[in-house]
Design a protein around this motif. Structure first.
Motif, PDB file in Angstrom:
ATOM      1  N   ASP A 163     -21.996  10.441  55.971  1.00 52.22           N
ATOM      2  CA  ASP A 163     -23.131   9.659  56.441  1.00 52.22           C
ATOM      3  C   ASP A 163     -22.781   8.194  56.600  1.00 52.22           C
ATOM      4  N   THR A 179     -23.665  23.338  41.416  1.00 54.67           N
ATOM      5  CA  THR A 179     -23.182  23.136  42.786  1.00 54.67           C
ATOM      6  C   THR A 179     -23.049  24.466  43.512  1.00 54.67           C
ATOM      7  N   LEU A 206     -25.135  25.625  46.931  1.00 51.62           N
ATOM      8  CA  LEU A 206     -24.549  26.134  48.171  1.00 51.62           C
ATOM      9  C   LEU A 206     -25.097  27.514  48.509  1.00 51.62           C
ATOM     10  N   HIS A 209     -28.546  26.977  49.782  1.00 50.76           N
ATOM     11  CA  HIS A 209     -28.476  26.299  51.077  1.00 50.76           C
ATOM     12  C   HIS A 209     -28.197  27.298  52.193  1.00 50.76           C
ATOM     13  N   TRP A 213     -30.933  28.431  55.360  1.00 52.35           N
ATOM     14  CA  TRP A 213     -30.570  28.206  56.754  1.00 52.35           C
ATOM     15  C   TRP A 213     -30.215  29.492  57.498  1.00 52.35           C
ATOM     16  N   SER A 242     -25.336  23.909  59.755  1.00 46.91           N
ATOM     17  CA  SER A 242     -24.101  23.230  60.137  1.00 46.91           C
ATOM     18  C   SER A 242     -22.909  24.109  59.759  1.00 46.91           C
ATOM     19  N   HIS A 245     -20.870  23.442  56.517  1.00 47.98           N
ATOM     20  CA  HIS A 245     -21.476  23.714  55.212  1.00 47.98           C
ATOM     21  C   HIS A 245     -21.273  25.157  54.760  1.00 47.98           C
ATOM     22  N   HIS A 251     -30.848  19.880  44.211  1.00 41.97           N
ATOM     23  CA  HIS A 251     -30.704  18.749  45.123  1.00 41.97           C
ATOM     24  C   HIS A 251     -29.587  17.849  44.626  1.00 41.97           C
ATOM     25  N   TYR A 260     -28.607  13.652  49.624  1.00 43.18           N
ATOM     26  CA  TYR A 260     -27.510  14.188  50.424  1.00 43.18           C
ATOM     27  C   TYR A 260     -27.713  15.632  50.865  1.00 43.18           C
ATOM     28  N   LEU A 261     -27.789  16.577  49.920  1.00 42.68           N
ATOM     29  CA  LEU A 261     -27.795  17.990  50.295  1.00 42.68           C
ATOM     30  C   LEU A 261     -28.637  18.772  49.292  1.00 42.68           C
ATOM     31  N   TYR A 262     -29.409  19.732  49.786  1.00 38.80           N
ATOM     32  CA  TYR A 262     -30.213  20.551  48.879  1.00 38.80           C
ATOM     33  C   TYR A 262     -30.152  22.012  49.305  1.00 38.80           C
TER      34      TYR A 262
END
Length: 288
Positions: A3, A113, A117, A120, A124, A130, A133, A170, A182-184
């Motif tokens: 970012d 973590t 993932l 995540h 999606w 993405s 990811h 998160h 950042y990422l969740y």
């Protein structure tokens, strides 16, 4: 995939350090442009640009949306009356579910973590995640970096539990002047029950206040759901530093500027394209 792009310079000797960095970079041969694609508005790269002896160019970068760190009720109070009423109703619904939110320590960061993932990927599925990811190298990178960053206070992992089960995780990145969301990852059915964006925003604002960070940044991305909260807009810049023989760099800069104008024109003149793209993503077959 970052970012922000920047250089590391000691604030106590920024002018001198940038001069040394510029001189050493210009001694290195075999290149014609240094391309820093996502330079934030408060970047140390500005010192390097000032010290650069050859041509430089600036091209527009991504939009980042930010909030001053404040309590959720104070943020809601800044919204229009009807919107604020809706947000307070959603906040009560979130509170009624009884989330237990906790910050993960280094010992549990690896497992958290992996859970992030996994969730995540679930959220999606069939929605066009993405590609990066979903790759093993991304998972390996996070599994190595996040526990160390958590231990150093450079990152924070928040777990959200309902009835003892982890339903969301998160990852936030901690800077000296901002906290970056950042990422969740979350269980997909959680979206049906509550406004998950509001859930995360509330806990992230609380964390930013507790850490003493003046700003909560949602990092890159200009999605409509973020705009509903009336955030402040900050735009990254793409900084190009030319080698002495600047003609190839000048052509490169011109190409990027034309491309940027075409992208902005497409967004302003044909906004329906983004909606069509989102709808098509929903029908992509999921990868296994």
């Amino acid at each position: 995939m970052s970012d922000f792009t920047d250089v590391l310079i000691d604030d106590s000797c920024a002018h001198e350090a940038a001069g040394h960095l510029a001189r050493e970079l210009t001694k290195v041969g075999g290149w014609w442009v240094i391309d820093l694609p996502e330079v934030p508005h408060s970047a140390a790269t500005a010192h390097l640009v000032d010290a650069w002896p050859w041509p430089t160019w600036t091209v527009g970068g991504s939009v980042c949306l930010e909030f001053p760190a404040r309590a959720m009720k104070e943020l809601i109070a800044t919204l229009p009356t009807k919107t604020a009423h809706t947000r307070r109703k959603k906040q009560r619904k979130i509170a009624a579910l009884g989330f237990v939110t906790s910050e993960v320590d280094r010992e549990a960061a690896g497992q958290a973590t992996a859970t992030l993932l996994r969730l995540h990927r679930q959220q999606w599925r069939r929605r066009g995640m993405s590609p990066e990811h979903g790759r093993s190298r991304f998972a390996e990178h996070l599994s190595q970096a996040v526990p160390r960053m958590v231990d150093r206070g450079q990152a924070h992992l928040l777990e959200y539990r309902l009835d003892g089960d982890v339903v969301a995780v998160h990852l936030l990145l901690d800077g000296h002047d901002l906290l970056g969301a950042y990422l969740y990852g979350l269980q997909p059915d959680l979206r049906v029950r509550i406004d998950v964006a509001q859930l995360f925003l509330g806990t992230n604002l609380d964390l930013a206040q507790r850490l003493g960070r003046p700003t909560l940044s949602l990092l890159r991305g200009d999605e409509p759901y973020k705009r509903r909260w009336r955030p402040e807009e900050k735009r990254n810049r793409r900084i190009l530093l030319a080698a002495k023989a600047g003609y190839p760099a000048a052509a490169y800069a011109a190409t990027l500027r034309v491309r940027q104008r075409l992208i902005e024109l497409a967004k302003s003149r044909v906004p329906a394209l983004s909606g069509i793209r989102r709808r098509l993503r929903r029908y992509r077959p999921s990868s296994t």
